[in-house]
Motif scaffolding. Structure first.
Motif, PDB file in Angstrom:
ATOM      1  N   TRP A 167       0.828  -1.213   0.000  1.00  0.00           N
ATOM      2  CA  TRP A 167       0.000   0.000   0.000  1.00  0.00           C
ATOM      3  C   TRP A 167       0.858   1.258   0.000  1.00  0.00           C
ATOM      4  O   TRP A 167       0.461   2.288  -0.554  1.00  0.00           O
ATOM      5  N   TYR A 179      -3.634   1.919   5.615  1.00  0.00           N
ATOM      6  CA  TYR A 179      -3.641   0.466   5.789  1.00  0.00           C
ATOM      7  C   TYR A 179      -3.430   0.102   7.250  1.00  0.00           C
ATOM      8  O   TYR A 179      -4.130  -0.740   7.813  1.00  0.00           O
ATOM      9  N   VAL A 210      -8.303  -5.315   2.145  1.00  0.00           N
ATOM     10  CA  VAL A 210      -7.004  -4.677   1.898  1.00  0.00           C
ATOM     11  C   VAL A 210      -5.845  -5.671   2.034  1.00  0.00           C
ATOM     12  O   VAL A 210      -4.729  -5.394   1.572  1.00  0.00           O
TER      13      VAL A 210
END
Length: 274
Positions: A167, A179, A210
């Motif tokens: 990320w 994140y 995620v």
């Protein structure tokens, strides 16, 4: 943009490997994850009322996660905007990002289990592994302690190292910070208990999303790192990852099991035959 993010994360990885999380520093100032945790705790205390209906608590949980993302994202976007205007700002930004990567601390925690077993036997190993696993360590024998450390290494390699880096590479400092906020929220409120089943639903589901790609990348990295056992590790990962209770944790854990030719512990996680 992507080139700057890649350079940022390369510097952050190097800084974390060299510096890690200095204990002397975080005795004086709060670690960024601690600050995020305090915000999550405050939101939970104000918004999660036991007397509310399930649906209302669920909606409030969604609002809490949205507020968390906006707060952390807005703050780090502002920090990024300031730092990119000053000399050596990228280095400072990389230093901040490095605090959200856990490669050095993860290695240290697992190493401590090995050292404790060697120096202090089973009792010492149980104490050391209790810092990184959630199970009752008093039920573990020496092999159970080692398996617990290996499982924790595999799972946390994904959400503590690979996912933040992914990320960060995509979205820079705001990406890695958002994140980490989502992952911290999941660890604090994403539980299937009476208090958190509704309120923590959004945090748990978003954390699954995620981590979806990073978890599978971590599994592949572990397969490749196993060298001569790469094929075995991949077959075990492909066969057993979906048997885990988590949609993501099974990928690195199964890959690690295949790489080491062991059967990891845990209720109904994998089939016999490792």
């Amino acid at each position: 943009m992507i080139e700057t993010s890649l350079l940022l994360m390369a510097l952050a990885i190097l800084l974390d490997a060299v510096i890690g999380d200095p204990s002397w520093l975080y005795r004086k100032v709060a670690h960024p994850v601690v600050l995020i945790g305090r915000l999550i705790h405050t939101l939970e205390q104000y918004l999660n009322n036991d007397h509310y209906s399930f649906s209302k608590r669920k909606r409030r949980g969604c609002f809490a996660v949205a507020f968390l993302i906006c707060a952390v994202g807005g703050f780090t976007i502002g920090v990024h905007g300031i730092l990119e205007q000053i000399p050596y700002g990228l280095f400072v930004e990389a230093l901040l990002a490095s605090t959200l990567i856990a490669q050095r601390s993860l290695y240290g925690h697992v190493r401590d289990v090995v050292v404790a077993l060697e120096k202090h036997g089973l009792a010492g190993g149980r104490i050391a592994v209790s810092r990184i696993v959630g199970r009752d360590v008093n039920l573990l024998d020496e092999n159970g302690v080692r398996r617990g450390a290996i499982e924790s290494l595999a799972e946390n390699l994904s959400d503590g190292v690979v996912a933040p880096i992914v990320w960060g590479c995509l979205l820079g400092l705001p990406g890695i910070a958002i994140y980490k906020a989502i992952n911290t929220a999941d660890s604090m409120i994403g539980h299937k208990t009476d208090r958190y089943r509704a309120f923590g639903w959004a945090a748990a589901r978003l954390d699954d999303w995620v981590n979806w790609i990073p978890a599978r990348l971590t599994g592949l990295f572990l397969c490749v790192a196993s060298l001569s056992k790469c094929g075995t590790a991949f077959r075990v990962m492909w066969r057993d990852a979906s048997r885990h209770r988590s949609p993501n944790a099974g990928w690195p854990e199964a890959a690690m099991a295949g790489a080491l030719s062991i059967r990891l512990s845990g209720p109904r996680r994998y089939a016999e035959g490792f």
